[in-house]
Design an enzyme around this catalytic site. Sequence first.
Site, PDB file in Angstrom:
ATOM      1  CE  LYS A  58      -0.220  -0.220   5.023  1.00  0.00           C
ATOM      2  NZ  LYS A  58      -0.915  -0.800   6.167  1.00  0.00           N
ATOM      3  NE  ARG A 108      -6.654   0.040  11.322  1.00  0.00           N
ATOM      4  CZ  ARG A 108      -5.414  -0.070  10.855  1.00  0.00           C
ATOM      5  NH1 ARG A 108      -4.501   0.840  11.157  1.00  0.00           N
ATOM      6  NH2 ARG A 108      -5.049  -1.073  10.092  1.00  0.00           N
ATOM      7  CE1 TYR A 122      11.127  32.308   0.981  1.00  0.00           C
ATOM      8  CE2 TYR A 122      11.039  29.910   1.101  1.00  0.00           C
ATOM      9  CZ  TYR A 122      10.898  31.086   0.374  1.00  0.00           C
ATOM     10  OH  TYR A 122      10.545  31.044  -0.933  1.00  0.00           O
ATOM     11  CG  MET A 173       7.172  23.801  -2.542  1.00  0.00           C
ATOM     12  SD  MET A 173       5.950  24.748  -3.464  1.00  0.00           S
ATOM     13  CE  MET A 173       5.104  25.612  -2.170  1.00  0.00           C
TER      14      MET A 173
HETATM   15  C1  LIG Z   1      -0.044  -1.810   6.820  1.00  0.00           C
HETATM   16  C2  LIG Z   1      -0.617  -3.059   7.311  1.00  0.00           C
HETATM   17  C3  LIG Z   1       0.183  -4.190   7.516  1.00  0.00           C
HETATM   18  C4  LIG Z   1       1.697  -4.168   7.413  1.00  0.00           C
HETATM   19  O1  LIG Z   1       2.265  -3.732   8.633  1.00  0.00           O
HETATM   20  P1  LIG Z   1       3.850  -3.619   8.797  1.00  0.00           P
HETATM   21  O2  LIG Z   1       4.041  -3.168  10.208  1.00  0.00           O
HETATM   22  O3  LIG Z   1       4.283  -2.585   7.814  1.00  0.00           O
HETATM   23  O4  LIG Z   1       4.414  -4.943   8.510  1.00  0.00           O
HETATM   24  C5  LIG Z   1      -0.452  -5.378   7.837  1.00  0.00           C
HETATM   25  N1  LIG Z   1      -1.797  -5.429   7.978  1.00  0.00           N
HETATM   26  C6  LIG Z   1      -2.587  -4.338   7.827  1.00  0.00           C
HETATM   27  C7  LIG Z   1      -4.049  -4.466   8.005  1.00  0.00           C
HETATM   28  C8  LIG Z   1      -2.028  -3.122   7.508  1.00  0.00           C
HETATM   29  O5  LIG Z   1      -2.812  -2.054   7.372  1.00  0.00           O
END
Ligand SMILES: *Cc1c(COP(=O)(O)O)cnc(C)c1O
Length: 392
Positions: free
Chosen positions: A40, A147, A285, A333
């Site tokens: 992701k 969650r 800046y 930036m």
């Molecule tokens: C991001 C995520 C993982 C991976 O976690 P890591 O600590 O990066 O290994 C696993 N399961 C879910 C549901 C996640 O959102």
Amino acid sequence: MLISMSSLVWVDLDSKAPDHNLRGLSRGAKQGTLLCAVIKANAYGHGVAEIVGILPSADWFAVNSIEEGLELRAMKVEKPILLLGYVPLKRLREAVAADLSLTLYNRESLETLAKIGPVSRTTGSRAADVGEAPARVHLKVETGTGRQGIMIEDLESFVQQLLNTKGVVFEGISTHFSNIEDTLNHEFAEEQLSRFHDALNIVKRLKVKNLIVHMASTAASILFPKTHFNMLRAGIGIYGLWPSRETYLSARMGHSRVPDLKPVLSWKTKIVQIKMLPEGHYVGYGCTYRTTRPTKLAVLPVGYADGYDRALGNTAYVLMHGKRAPVIGRVCMNLTMVDVTDIPDVKLEDDVVLLGMDGDETISAELMASWAGTINYEIVTRISPIIQRRVK
Ligand SMILES: *Cc1c(COP(=O)(O)O)cnc(C)c1O
């Protein structure tokens, strides 16, 4: 969107490291345990197209959104893909058509899938199945993270409804740890594991078989083989980064074998101006820095728009010629200034390491995170996706 921002800033990826890391994470797992690589957020900022190409050991991929899943299918990724996040009801049909396995925890999603029924596959690993194919779902159980997830007291009736729904295949069941990275005390993780076992017992009573059962992120993959079940769901470790110092210490203190994680990414740029400033000259800046001696200044074409955190101003250093050069003044930036007075022979267009190794010096994602007041996950995921990734 622009395809590229500037050729003067880039990310190098070590082509061997991701697969080495994934295999390292799975070394303590039973033969046959599936490896799901979490890619992701643009593969934690590394570049999803590039990472997918250098992870042959992954059996599954996991992403957050349907958009990411469809993008992977468009890249001709045929392996199973799990969507970890929420898919809008009106896009469920598209997700099923692309053979994306869904994380399910709302009745509304299940009822929508029931109405959709089997769908002709357009792409995917199992696209060869001719004709109409069912939705594949992984139920997510709430075990303490607060969650996504089905409350345990609702699980039995949810599963019964699922089993009575045609066109939906119960492929897996999962949960996620909330307090495994940030502590040396694993009591809460144990409680979550025990609640997950309660959930698995409910499912077992309903005679569900052949489920993919998964809960282990990187930290659990390393520390607790009893959380492996039949699939690991690892992210950060694949990129050669430890989830936290506590995870590393727990591993070192003998909970488990310590995998040799190799960082995958280096982040680099080139000097775009060198000049001498007199003593007493301001830099950047807000006039937050003033030279205390005649100073050789190097200007770098990278800034917070690239993901180089503004908190790094007057705090970080970068590497060139194997030596440290402090960042002076605020990060802009698209520009950052560094003091190179003490590094001999620095010249225009010399390479600069923002994150990674140069000679004997290293700037790790953890070090940069400590400067910026955050964690290594955030440092790498925020590297702008439109910076070039080069696989080496
Ligand atoms: C991001 C995520 C993982 C991976 O976690 P890591 O600590 O990066 O290994 C696993 N399961 C879910 C549901 C996640 O959102």
